[in-house]
Design an enzyme around this catalytic site. Structure first.
Site, mmCIF file in Angstrom:
data_model
loop_
_atom_site.group_PDB
_atom_site.id
_atom_site.type_symbol
_atom_site.label_atom_id
_atom_site.label_comp_id
_atom_site.label_asym_id
_atom_site.label_seq_id
_atom_site.Cartn_x
_atom_site.Cartn_y
_atom_site.Cartn_z
ATOM 1 C CB SER A 50 40.909 52.447 36.283
ATOM 2 O OG SER A 50 39.750 53.203 36.316
ATOM 3 C CE LYS A 95 42.813 47.557 43.196
ATOM 4 N NZ LYS A 95 43.824 48.527 42.775
ATOM 5 C CG ASP A 119 46.925 47.849 41.543
ATOM 6 O OD1 ASP A 119 46.561 48.870 40.925
ATOM 7 O OD2 ASP A 119 46.152 47.196 42.268
ATOM 8 N NE ARG A 168 38.313 47.890 42.228
ATOM 9 C CZ ARG A 168 37.784 49.103 42.301
ATOM 10 N NH1 ARG A 168 36.952 49.424 43.282
ATOM 11 N NH2 ARG A 168 38.062 50.028 41.414
ATOM 12 C CB CYS A 193 45.599 56.491 33.057
ATOM 13 S SG CYS A 193 44.220 57.650 33.096
ATOM 14 C CE1 TYR A 220 35.984 38.484 37.380
ATOM 15 C CE2 TYR A 220 36.865 40.573 38.148
ATOM 16 C CZ TYR A 220 36.736 39.616 37.153
ATOM 17 O OH TYR A 220 37.369 39.787 35.951
ATOM 18 C CG HIS A 272 45.515 52.712 43.145
ATOM 19 N ND1 HIS A 272 44.461 53.195 42.409
ATOM 20 C CD2 HIS A 272 45.731 51.459 42.687
ATOM 21 C CE1 HIS A 272 44.053 52.279 41.561
ATOM 22 N NE2 HIS A 272 44.808 51.220 41.701
ATOM 23 N NE ARG A 317 40.748 43.167 36.085
ATOM 24 C CZ ARG A 317 41.265 44.352 36.396
ATOM 25 N NH1 ARG A 317 42.546 44.470 36.660
ATOM 26 N NH2 ARG A 317 40.509 45.430 36.405
HETATM 27 O O1 O2Y Z 1 37.552 44.355 39.128
HETATM 28 C C1 O2Y Z 1 38.365 43.926 39.940
HETATM 29 O O2 O2Y Z 1 38.047 43.239 40.898
HETATM 30 C C2 O2Y Z 1 39.783 44.231 39.775
HETATM 31 S S1 O2Y Z 1 40.133 45.897 40.100
HETATM 32 C C3 O2Y Z 1 41.836 46.100 39.906
HETATM 33 C C4 O2Y Z 1 42.631 45.014 39.661
HETATM 34 C C5 O2Y Z 1 43.992 45.182 39.515
HETATM 35 C C6 O2Y Z 1 44.516 46.429 39.653
HETATM 36 N N1 O2Y Z 1 43.740 47.492 39.906
HETATM 37 C C7 O2Y Z 1 42.416 47.367 39.998
HETATM 38 C C8 O2Y Z 1 41.659 48.633 40.275
HETATM 39 O O3 O2Y Z 1 40.440 48.664 40.246
HETATM 40 O O4 O2Y Z 1 42.323 49.645 40.541
HETATM 41 MN MN MN Z 2 44.424 49.310 40.793
#
Ligand code: O2Y
Ligand code: MN
Length: 603
Positions: free
Chosen positions: A263, A221, A288, A71, A265, A212, A241, A385
């Site tokens: 994240s 998200k 999530d 992200r 944890c 991605y 979340h 992932r």
């Molecule tokens: O990097 C990404 O695009 C994935 S981020 C993500 C994926 C699954 C669950 N939680 C997260 C997060 O950043 O909280």
């Molecule tokens: Mn998440």
């Protein structure tokens, strides 16, 4: 022909087609045939690798572009009409200006590509808590991932027709193809052209330039947290979340727990916990995101709006999370992992040997390989992932798709702290629980002990996902507490990561965390009393079972210690952090800060 008569939807699709000028438009139906066809096309083009059918049935691997691996928070925007409505935790741009910039980028951006129209539901189709949406994308990788992560179906089109409403989500990888131009394995745009944009007043998402995860699978998200949190704030529900799990005690009583952690944890691990307490069993509902609404009985009901797990691969092993491994044993998609010589997958800390294969950059790779500086070359990207179907999780709760959701008994907040915060404490009441969630903090690394200066505050683990002003969001938590009254979930704070002065973990974590969850359930049932401390209610020795654990009395005392000086220092850090909320800092939060300060001063 378009499989709908809904004018709003047809007009929107026509408008996007006109702007993006794809080669063709395909309406998705979520069928197995569609999934298989797209996968076959991507294998043929070289974008996907079909994995060994015997070892990993119906599974595929992808390698992203090296610049498109996570992200992109610095390219993520909340484009509310007024800047003050986005608040201090979000990047803001004027929506008119942003639409101008993005319209320019979107113009002709799907040239030479197929534009897919994906009808999807976040949450069980037709659930009163679910939302219907459409993602338009030019990425077949996004389509197949959406098949797993959401409910893609023509049934959603029927609901859109009935309600004359959907949430529009527009996505493009931002890489038009000229006639005869060969496509890359992972098309995307350069970082300065990437925009992950949210228009909360319109419930609208525009994403450009990245293929991605959270940037492109817009149900996750973007919709389920940023847009949904803004909707929930306006409409009186909650988009959080949080993982959701069910814990069943030996008498068969069911407890539902929703937990928020920053994240790294172990959120997915906790969601799929293997209980070590005899007779107590965990069932997974979500790993999530939780959407929660008060029910007719006044309790708070939660659904998992997702249908799959987009889990971090490295570190997932038979020891850390056997249920996640089982979930991706078939029908899975892997992104940026090692593809082994026998066409299976591997990642660091998977707990099995690997003889080599190709790394996340699709280069020949062997474990132990070093770069020119002598550093070990990782085979899988740290943010690699697996996309896995929730229904394949061996401990998925039989009621995980119940449209009315499950009643939440307990909220858990937490963070990673080497010192200061004890293993578990309970809030005196819901308002103190909101304080706990709002001041949740974590250390970026557990390596050092003198890390308080580097503390990161992450209210409710929502910092990157609050779609409006963080002060209004925290106020909304207080408002929900008032609405729920004595039916509000009980609130607890945990820290699995406390260490001794010489850096040894004090708590074994993983499955043993079930002992802490059991204590919470015993508290809810009124089976055990608690002792009052300045920070909250804590277990009376013996009530949190340590049977068969190798924890000395000194280590237990250290794990549960409330060091008031360290707590006061954290409180000062929290005040400094919360000052960013300016006049939107809820008065009730200030009251909680003052009350805690006064209790600490007495000790
Ligand atoms: O990097 C990404 O695009 C994935 S981020 C993500 C994926 C699954 C669950 N939680 C997260 C997060 O950043 O909280
Ligand atoms: Mn998440």
């Amino acid at each position: 022909m378009a499989p709908t008569t809904n004018k709003k939807l047809l007009n929107w699709v026509a408008e996007i087609e006109k702007m993006c000028t794809p080669e063709k438009v395909v309406w998705c139906d979520g069928s197995t045939e569609e999934y298989d066809r797209l996968m076959a096309e991507m294998v043929a083009s070289g974008a996907a690798i079909k994995l060994n059918e015997k070892k990993r049935p119906n599974s595929f691997a992808f390698n992203s572009a090296p610049s498109d691996v996570a992200r992109v928070e610095n390219r993520t925007y909340i484009a509310s009409v007024k800047q003050e409505d986005a608040g201090p935790t979000n990047n803001w741009i004027d929506p008119v200006e942003l639409k101008k910039i993005m319209t320019k980028l979107y113009t002709g951006c799907m040239k030479g590509r197929t534009m897919y129209v994906i009808p999807f539901s976040m949450g069980p189709i037709g659930s009163p808590i679910a939302k219907n949406a459409i993602e338009i994308t030019d990425s077949p990788y996004v389509v197949v991932n959406m098949h797993i992560m959401t409910r893609v179906s023509t049934e959603v089109l029927r609901l859109i027709e009935k309600e004359d409403y959907f949430i529009p989500c527009l996505h493009s990888v931002g890489s038009p193809l000229e006639p005869g131009q060969e496509d890359s394995r992972w098309p995307c745009a350069p970082i300065e052209e990437k925009y992950i944009a949210h228009f909360p007043e319109e419930n609208l998402i525009w994403s450009y330039g990245s293929g991605y995860g959270g940037n492109a699978l817009l149900g996750k998200k973007c919709l389920a947290l940023r847009i949904a949190s803004a909707m929930a704030g306006r409409e009186g529900w909650m988009a959080e979340h949080m993982l959701i799990l069910r814990l069943i005690n030996p008498e068969g009583k069911k407890f539902h727990i929703a937990a928020a952690f920053p994240s790294a944890c172990g959120k997915t691990n906790l969601a799929m916990l293997k209980s070590t307490v005899p007779g107590w069993n965990v069932e997974t509902i979500g790993d999530d995101i939780a959407w929660m609404k008060p029910g007719k009985d006044g309790r708070l009901y939660a659904i998992n709006p997702e249908a799959g797990f987009f889990g971090v691969a490295p570190g997932t092993s038979a020891d850390s999370n056997p249920m996640a491994l089982a979930s991706c044993s078939k029908d899975a998609i892997f992104t940026n992992v090692v593809v082994t010589a026998d066409k299976d997958v591997w990642w660091e800390d998977m707990g099995v040997e690997c003889e080599g294969g190709t790394d996340w950059l699709n280069r020949p790779w062997k474990p132990g390989m070093k770069d020119e500086k002598g550093n070990k070359i990782k085979g899988a990207h740290p943010n690699s992932r697996f996309t896995a179907r929730a229904e394949h999780c061996p401990i998925i709760c039989p009621d995980w798709e119940d449209p009315k959701g499950v009643p939440i008994d307990i909220f858990v907040f937490g963070g990673k702290r080497a010192n200061t915060i004890p293993l578990v404490h309970e809030a005196f009441d819901f308002e103190q629980g909101v304080y706990m969630g709002a001041t949740a903090s974590s250390e970026p690394t557990a390596a050092a002990l003198d890390v308080d200066a580097k503390l990161r505050f992450d209210p409710f683990a929502m910092t990157p996902f609050i779609g409006y002003h963080a002060g209004d969001y925290i106020q909304h938590w207080f408002d929900m507490g008032e609405k729920l009254g004595d039916k509000a979930p009980r609130c607890f704070y945990v820290n699995w990561f406390r260490k001794t002065a010489d850096g040894k973990w004090l708590w074994p974590g993983f499955g043993e965390n079930s002992r802490v969850l059991k204590w919470m359930c015993d508290r809810v049932e009124g089976k055990v009393e608690a002792r009052e401390t300045p920070i909250g209610l804590m277990p009376i020795d013996g009530d949190l079972t340590l049977k068969d654990l190798d924890i000395s009395a000194e280590d237990w005392a250290e794990l549960m210690k409330v060091d008031t000086d360290l707590f006061k220092a954290t409180l000062e850090d929290a005040k400094e952090y919360l000052a960013k909320l300016g006049d939107k800092l809820p008065a009730k939060l200030t009251q909680q800060l003052n009350a805690l300060e006064a209790r600490l001063a007495k000790h």
